[in-house]
Scaffold this motif. Sequence first.
Motif, PDB file in Angstrom:
ATOM      1  N   LEU A 108      -7.877 -12.775  -6.335  1.00  0.00           N
ATOM      2  CA  LEU A 108      -8.241 -11.542  -7.039  1.00  0.00           C
ATOM      3  C   LEU A 108      -8.000 -10.314  -6.171  1.00  0.00           C
ATOM      4  O   LEU A 108      -8.464  -9.224  -6.496  1.00  0.00           O
ATOM      5  CB  LEU A 108      -9.718 -11.598  -7.455  1.00  0.00           C
ATOM      6  N   VAL A 109      -7.282 -10.506  -5.068  1.00  0.00           N
ATOM      7  CA  VAL A 109      -7.147  -9.426  -4.096  1.00  0.00           C
ATOM      8  C   VAL A 109      -6.522  -8.167  -4.700  1.00  0.00           C
ATOM      9  O   VAL A 109      -6.871  -7.055  -4.329  1.00  0.00           O
ATOM     10  CB  VAL A 109      -6.341  -9.909  -2.872  1.00  0.00           C
ATOM     11  N   THR A 110      -5.604  -8.356  -5.670  1.00  0.00           N
ATOM     12  CA  THR A 110      -4.966  -7.170  -6.260  1.00  0.00           C
ATOM     13  C   THR A 110      -5.971  -6.316  -7.018  1.00  0.00           C
ATOM     14  O   THR A 110      -5.786  -5.111  -7.164  1.00  0.00           O
ATOM     15  CB  THR A 110      -3.831  -7.581  -7.212  1.00  0.00           C
ATOM     16  N   ASN A 111      -7.039  -6.943  -7.528  1.00  0.00           N
ATOM     17  CA  ASN A 111      -8.064  -6.182  -8.240  1.00  0.00           C
ATOM     18  C   ASN A 111      -9.107  -5.594  -7.296  1.00  0.00           C
ATOM     19  O   ASN A 111      -9.920  -4.770  -7.699  1.00  0.00           O
ATOM     20  CB  ASN A 111      -8.776  -7.086  -9.261  1.00  0.00           C
ATOM     21  N   CYS A 112      -9.090  -6.059  -6.044  1.00  0.00           N
ATOM     22  CA  CYS A 112     -10.121  -5.645  -5.087  1.00  0.00           C
ATOM     23  C   CYS A 112      -9.665  -4.540  -4.141  1.00  0.00           C
ATOM     24  O   CYS A 112     -10.459  -3.669  -3.796  1.00  0.00           O
ATOM     25  CB  CYS A 112     -10.579  -6.855  -4.265  1.00  0.00           C
ATOM     26  N   ILE A 113      -8.416  -4.591  -3.683  1.00  0.00           N
ATOM     27  CA  ILE A 113      -8.005  -3.634  -2.654  1.00  0.00           C
ATOM     28  C   ILE A 113      -6.911  -2.668  -3.093  1.00  0.00           C
ATOM     29  O   ILE A 113      -6.650  -1.688  -2.393  1.00  0.00           O
ATOM     30  CB  ILE A 113      -7.546  -4.349  -1.372  1.00  0.00           C
ATOM     31  N   PHE A 114      -6.246  -2.918  -4.231  1.00  0.00           N
ATOM     32  CA  PHE A 114      -5.175  -2.034  -4.658  1.00  0.00           C
ATOM     33  C   PHE A 114      -5.622  -1.134  -5.798  1.00  0.00           C
ATOM     34  O   PHE A 114      -6.295  -1.573  -6.733  1.00  0.00           O
ATOM     35  CB  PHE A 114      -3.952  -2.840  -5.121  1.00  0.00           C
ATOM     36  N   ARG A 115      -5.229   0.121  -5.725  1.00  0.00           N
ATOM     37  CA  ARG A 115      -5.426   1.046  -6.834  1.00  0.00           C
ATOM     38  C   ARG A 115      -4.083   1.291  -7.508  1.00  0.00           C
ATOM     39  O   ARG A 115      -3.027   1.050  -6.922  1.00  0.00           O
ATOM     40  CB  ARG A 115      -5.996   2.375  -6.331  1.00  0.00           C
ATOM     41  N   VAL A 116      -4.125   1.795  -8.712  1.00  0.00           N
ATOM     42  CA  VAL A 116      -2.900   2.083  -9.433  1.00  0.00           C
ATOM     43  C   VAL A 116      -2.315   3.394  -8.902  1.00  0.00           C
ATOM     44  O   VAL A 116      -2.985   4.421  -8.868  1.00  0.00           O
ATOM     45  CB  VAL A 116      -3.154   2.218 -10.951  1.00  0.00           C
ATOM     46  N   GLY A 117      -1.078   3.342  -8.497  1.00  0.00           N
ATOM     47  CA  GLY A 117      -0.418   4.539  -7.996  1.00  0.00           C
ATOM     48  C   GLY A 117       1.078   4.341  -8.030  1.00  0.00           C
ATOM     49  O   GLY A 117       1.574   3.217  -7.976  1.00  0.00           O
ATOM     50  N   THR A 118       1.801   5.411  -8.130  1.00  0.00           N
ATOM     51  CA  THR A 118       3.255   5.300  -8.169  1.00  0.00           C
ATOM     52  C   THR A 118       3.871   6.593  -7.650  1.00  0.00           C
ATOM     53  O   THR A 118       3.191   7.610  -7.503  1.00  0.00           O
ATOM     54  CB  THR A 118       3.736   5.026  -9.607  1.00  0.00           C
TER      55      THR A 118
ATOM     56  N   CYS B  46       5.287   9.340   8.019  1.00  0.00           N
ATOM     57  CA  CYS B  46       4.454   8.819   6.926  1.00  0.00           C
ATOM     58  C   CYS B  46       4.328   7.314   7.102  1.00  0.00           C
ATOM     59  O   CYS B  46       5.302   6.578   6.948  1.00  0.00           O
ATOM     60  CB  CYS B  46       5.082   9.135   5.569  1.00  0.00           C
ATOM     61  N   ILE B  47       3.110   6.846   7.424  1.00  0.00           N
ATOM     62  CA  ILE B  47       2.853   5.440   7.698  1.00  0.00           C
ATOM     63  C   ILE B  47       2.287   4.752   6.466  1.00  0.00           C
ATOM     64  O   ILE B  47       1.443   5.316   5.768  1.00  0.00           O
ATOM     65  CB  ILE B  47       1.852   5.303   8.861  1.00  0.00           C
ATOM     66  N   HIS B  48       2.730   3.549   6.219  1.00  0.00           N
ATOM     67  CA  HIS B  48       2.184   2.744   5.126  1.00  0.00           C
ATOM     68  C   HIS B  48       0.660   2.665   5.272  1.00  0.00           C
ATOM     69  O   HIS B  48       0.143   2.124   6.249  1.00  0.00           O
ATOM     70  CB  HIS B  48       2.781   1.337   5.168  1.00  0.00           C
ATOM     71  N   ALA B  49      -0.053   3.186   4.294  1.00  0.00           N
ATOM     72  CA  ALA B  49      -1.517   3.236   4.359  1.00  0.00           C
ATOM     73  C   ALA B  49      -2.124   2.086   3.568  1.00  0.00           C
ATOM     74  O   ALA B  49      -2.876   2.282   2.620  1.00  0.00           O
ATOM     75  CB  ALA B  49      -2.023   4.583   3.837  1.00  0.00           C
ATOM     76  N   GLY B  50      -1.801   0.863   3.981  1.00  0.00           N
ATOM     77  CA  GLY B  50      -2.276  -0.311   3.266  1.00  0.00           C
ATOM     78  C   GLY B  50      -3.650  -0.774   3.692  1.00  0.00           C
ATOM     79  O   GLY B  50      -4.015  -1.924   3.447  1.00  0.00           O
TER      80      GLY B  50
ATOM     81  N   CYS C 162      -4.815   9.961   3.119  1.00  0.00           N
ATOM     82  CA  CYS C 162      -4.355   9.416   1.834  1.00  0.00           C
ATOM     83  C   CYS C 162      -5.188   8.206   1.434  1.00  0.00           C
ATOM     84  O   CYS C 162      -5.536   8.041   0.263  1.00  0.00           O
ATOM     85  CB  CYS C 162      -2.880   9.026   1.931  1.00  0.00           C
ATOM     86  N   LEU C 163      -5.499   7.357   2.408  1.00  0.00           N
ATOM     87  CA  LEU C 163      -6.331   6.192   2.118  1.00  0.00           C
ATOM     88  C   LEU C 163      -7.721   6.633   1.666  1.00  0.00           C
ATOM     89  O   LEU C 163      -8.298   6.052   0.744  1.00  0.00           O
ATOM     90  CB  LEU C 163      -6.432   5.307   3.365  1.00  0.00           C
ATOM     91  N   HIS C 164      -8.242   7.675   2.281  1.00  0.00           N
ATOM     92  CA  HIS C 164      -9.558   8.208   1.914  1.00  0.00           C
ATOM     93  C   HIS C 164      -9.549   8.795   0.510  1.00  0.00           C
ATOM     94  O   HIS C 164     -10.464   8.570  -0.278  1.00  0.00           O
ATOM     95  CB  HIS C 164      -9.972   9.270   2.933  1.00  0.00           C
ATOM     96  N   ARG C 165      -8.505   9.539   0.189  1.00  0.00           N
ATOM     97  CA  ARG C 165      -8.455  10.272  -1.077  1.00  0.00           C
ATOM     98  C   ARG C 165      -8.005   9.409  -2.252  1.00  0.00           C
ATOM     99  O   ARG C 165      -8.564   9.491  -3.354  1.00  0.00           O
ATOM    100  CB  ARG C 165      -7.501  11.468  -0.939  1.00  0.00           C
ATOM    101  N   PHE C 166      -7.004   8.555  -2.068  1.00  0.00           N
ATOM    102  CA  PHE C 166      -6.396   7.838  -3.182  1.00  0.00           C
ATOM    103  C   PHE C 166      -6.588   6.326  -3.133  1.00  0.00           C
ATOM    104  O   PHE C 166      -6.251   5.637  -4.095  1.00  0.00           O
ATOM    105  CB  PHE C 166      -4.891   8.131  -3.246  1.00  0.00           C
ATOM    106  N   GLY C 167      -7.106   5.798  -2.029  1.00  0.00           N
ATOM    107  CA  GLY C 167      -7.190   4.358  -1.899  1.00  0.00           C
ATOM    108  C   GLY C 167      -5.831   3.769  -1.550  1.00  0.00           C
ATOM    109  O   GLY C 167      -4.878   4.496  -1.258  1.00  0.00           O
ATOM    110  N   ASN C 168      -5.716   2.466  -1.594  1.00  0.00           N
ATOM    111  CA  ASN C 168      -4.486   1.775  -1.238  1.00  0.00           C
ATOM    112  C   ASN C 168      -3.603   1.593  -2.469  1.00  0.00           C
ATOM    113  O   ASN C 168      -3.881   0.744  -3.311  1.00  0.00           O
ATOM    114  CB  ASN C 168      -4.822   0.420  -0.612  1.00  0.00           C
ATOM    115  N   THR C 169      -2.557   2.393  -2.584  1.00  0.00           N
ATOM    116  CA  THR C 169      -1.597   2.237  -3.677  1.00  0.00           C
ATOM    117  C   THR C 169      -0.280   1.661  -3.162  1.00  0.00           C
ATOM    118  O   THR C 169       0.778   1.885  -3.736  1.00  0.00           O
ATOM    119  CB  THR C 169      -1.335   3.580  -4.402  1.00  0.00           C
ATOM    120  N   SER C 170      -0.364   0.938  -2.037  1.00  0.00           N
ATOM    121  CA  SER C 170       0.776   0.262  -1.438  1.00  0.00           C
ATOM    122  C   SER C 170       1.838   1.264  -0.982  1.00  0.00           C
ATOM    123  O   SER C 170       1.522   2.350  -0.537  1.00  0.00           O
ATOM    124  CB  SER C 170       1.348  -0.774  -2.410  1.00  0.00           C
ATOM    125  N   SER C 171       3.123   0.897  -1.128  1.00  0.00           N
ATOM    126  CA  SER C 171       4.190   1.680  -0.502  1.00  0.00           C
ATOM    127  C   SER C 171       4.352   3.089  -1.066  1.00  0.00           C
ATOM    128  O   SER C 171       4.946   3.954  -0.418  1.00  0.00           O
ATOM    129  CB  SER C 171       5.521   0.931  -0.619  1.00  0.00           C
TER     130      SER C 171
END
Length: 229
Positions: free
Chosen positions: A2-12, A126-130, A155-164
């Motif tokens: 369930l990790v995708t539902n726990c640590i990733f937010r929707v972003g593009t 710009c570092i991957h903020a995973g 970015c991690l603080h403001r938007f969460g982890n939206t991957s790349s």
Amino acid sequence: MLVTNCIFRVGTAAVLLTSDPSSNVFAKYELLRSLRTHHGPDDAAYNAAMQADDDHGGIGVALTKDLVGVAGASLRSHISTLAPYVLPVSELVRYAYCVARSVAKGERKAAAAYVPDFTVAFEHICIHAGGKAVIDAVGRIMGFDERVTEPARMCLHRFGNTSSSMVFYELGYFEAKGRVKRGDRLWMLAFGTGFKACTVVWRALGDARMAPDNPWNDCVHRYPVKRFV
């Protein structure tokens, strides 16, 4: 699973590219180089983050405890490929000298761990903020100080982890702060499953301006958050 539902937010993020030279008057950045290194042949790298079926047939994404270590090893391999194309000759000579000296002293581990100073090649990074652990690992391996890792942490603080896609949110942060000037070089570094490391290098064609759709428009005045750096 369930990790995708726990640590990733929707972003593009999306970018419009053109090879038409006449578009330089409208373009914000020039693409100088891209690089993608894939480390799938290594079992630890392949299994570090992957989609699979669980015991009940449900599809999910699993992350292993090797992820941060794999990211570090992949990063070292990636920058060794990238370095000759982006670093100034002076830094390449210094890098070669330090490695050769370590090898001559029998310090092979120290030689393998030595990383050149990439801040001499880029004004903005710009570092991957995973996640905090990923930012910490990249900062430690690359020798980046808090000034360099600040955009990723914010970015991690403001938007969460939206991957790349986070690297483009970081670009927006630089622009919102008015830090990008004409001629500045910018390095985007991101990771992905596989395991792969990806680089994109840009050069600013003009001074940064706050765009109407910049995602930081309503909050950049509150950043950086010192306690999060």
